[in-house]
Scaffold this active site. Structure first.
Site: not given
Ligand code: NI
Length: 185
Positions: A153, A45, A50, A107-108, A149-150
């Site tokens: 964000h 995701g 991000q 998480c990226l 999670h997304e």
């Molecule tokens: Ni993340």
């Protein structure tokens, strides 16, 4: 085009993002770039903040593991996971089950850190699409987790905010080191 992924400590990750009010060419290009960036980074995701954009927009792809959910309903009908992947949405709304479940998350934007996060086990997500249609998705497992999670964000919330109190304390120093590495400590 592969975009730079903003790292922990950048203020855009803490912003409450704005609604997407018009899907123009710029948004369509952003989505294409976000999908490419997510694949390149081996992520499941990616949310717009991000990549430095404070808009309520995210992409998800959990199709690598068809067993990662136990059920999926799309607009009230049973559906295959692949039929909605990759999933792109703007201005989402979420309703949660009372039952909770622990699962490992990363998480990226927080490289090198993975941790157990307890979240509602199932969700009902209302997901406006770029073409103006709306997907209503009911599911559990990894897709329910990825949606939460997304969407976190988009509200400036990171998974490390949702750790159990004890885990949070032990995470504190690792996050501090990460801020140093990211040049924002
Ligand atoms: Ni993340």
């Amino acid at each position: 085009m592969i975009l730079d992924i903003v790292q922990y400590g950048h203020p855009v990750l803490r912003q409450k993002c704005r609604n997407v009010t018009e899907v123009d060419d710029q948004i369509v290009q952003l989505v294409a770039d976000m999908l490419e960036t997510m694949v390149d980074a081996n992520g499941v995701g990616l949310a717009a903040p991000q990549v430095g954009v404070d808009l309520r927009l995210a992409v998800i792809d959990v199709s690598h593991d068809p067993e990662c959910i136990s059920f999926l309903k799309v607009n009230g009908e049973d559906a295959d996971l692949e039929s909605i992947m990759p999933l792109v949405f703007i201005n989402p709304e979420l309703a949660y089950s009372e039952e909770k479940e622990s699962g490992t998350e990363g998480c990226l934007s927080i490289r090198g850190i993975r941790a157990e996060v307890r979240r509602p086990a199932a969700v009902r997500a209302t997901l406006p699409q770029l073409d103006g249609s709306v997907l209503e998705i009911e599911t559990d497992g990894l897709l329910a987790r990825a949606l939460q999670h997304e969407i976190d964000h988009l509200n400036g919330v990171l998974f490390v905010d949702r750790l159990a109190p004890v885990a949070k304390v032990s995470m504190k120093n690792r996050l501090k080191r990460l801020l140093g590495q990211n040049g924002q400590g």
